[in-house]
Design an enzyme around this catalytic site. Sequence first.
Site, short mmCIF file in Angstrom:
data_model
loop_
_atom_site.label_atom_id
_atom_site.label_comp_id
_atom_site.label_asym_id
_atom_site.label_seq_id
_atom_site.Cartn_x
_atom_site.Cartn_y
_atom_site.Cartn_z
N GLY A 13 0.70 -1.27 0.02
CA GLY A 13 -0.08 0.18 0.05
C GLY A 13 0.79 1.39 -0.06
N CYS A 131 -3.71 10.73 10.52
CA CYS A 131 -2.64 11.61 9.97
C CYS A 131 -3.13 13.12 10.15
CB CYS A 131 -2.78 11.47 8.42
SG CYS A 131 -4.27 11.29 7.51
N GLY A 162 -5.00 10.26 1.25
CA GLY A 162 -5.69 9.81 2.53
C GLY A 162 -6.53 8.52 2.13
N HIS A 245 -1.91 17.20 3.65
CA HIS A 245 -3.29 17.85 4.51
C HIS A 245 -3.23 19.25 4.84
CE1 HIS A 245 -4.84 13.85 3.88
NE2 HIS A 245 -4.89 13.62 5.28
#
Length: 341
Positions: A13, A131, A162, A245
């Site tokens: 991933g 996160c 995300g 972010h």
Amino acid sequence: MNGYNVAVVGATGLVGETIAQILAQREFPVDQFHAVASERSIGKTVEFGERQVAVQALNDFDFSGVHFALFSAGAGTAAEHAPRAAGQGAIVIDNSSAFRYDDDVPLVVPEVNPSALAECRERGIVANPNCSTIQLVVALKPLHDAIGIERIGVATYQAVSGAGRRAMADLVRHTAEMMAGKGRPEEAAETPSAAFNAVPHIDDFQANGYTKEEMKIVWETRKILGDEALRVSATAVRVPVFYGHSEAVSVELKRKVAVEEALGLFRAARGVVVMSQDQAGGYPTPGIDATRSDAVFVGRVREDISHDKGLNFWVVADNVRKGAALNAVQIAELMIRDNAV
């Protein structure tokens, strides 16, 4: 000991691959590296330094002899396999939400609450925060320690990474389709596409009207800062950004703080880079500053004109790197430093 045996679970991933990269980049003392994933990833390889490592199946992987098992494979997988890994002697550092709210599992950001790692002895599991929470608490820490915080309001602007690789691919495809004049993507009927959009819906809605992503920020900020009475409110928004972010933060402090004092606290804080000038380009952005960076960037620091003890600022960080992978590796590094392995 010359090195440690490390297993990365969910190695194929986005976060798993980034963990492998960071372990190599930071010259983590790895003796044996295991890339572990689901059955469907068998036959794939993961890059670790200059080597290609074959993926091993999680279901029958033996964690005996593994010192660190870094999980990034979802809450369901972690709930099933992390206790097994810990029972076989590995220290589990889990990126999912499976254990974050358990009283006997520490929720750790190394720059903020490293002493909490001592609590992992009983179950052998350490939880990595969300996160968005990680970058928020790194920025809040100096204010919390020096002044004290009464209330936190935060709006997050979260990158599509995300939500994983598929979400990134969808953003590329939807953007191309809309630029070609094909209109709104059909599969966006239930959850709107992030392409040319801002979507105030991440994770499931809760009974109080907040989404679970928003409540994660509330629960985790309180636990990490050690203040269950802390007032926190969040709005989480998905935006058409690949990595990084961003957060618009408003805090009510226990006393008035001038901008220069706040800037001094931020500059002295571990892991924080200040970019706060009242001019074009004098602030951090996710695509230019945060992507592939280890730092949490703080900018647009200013007194809140609506509250005499208020402070507003902007926080940006790479959600995959600092917001997940790096934090997990830093936890392992701390445990080695403190002879906790």
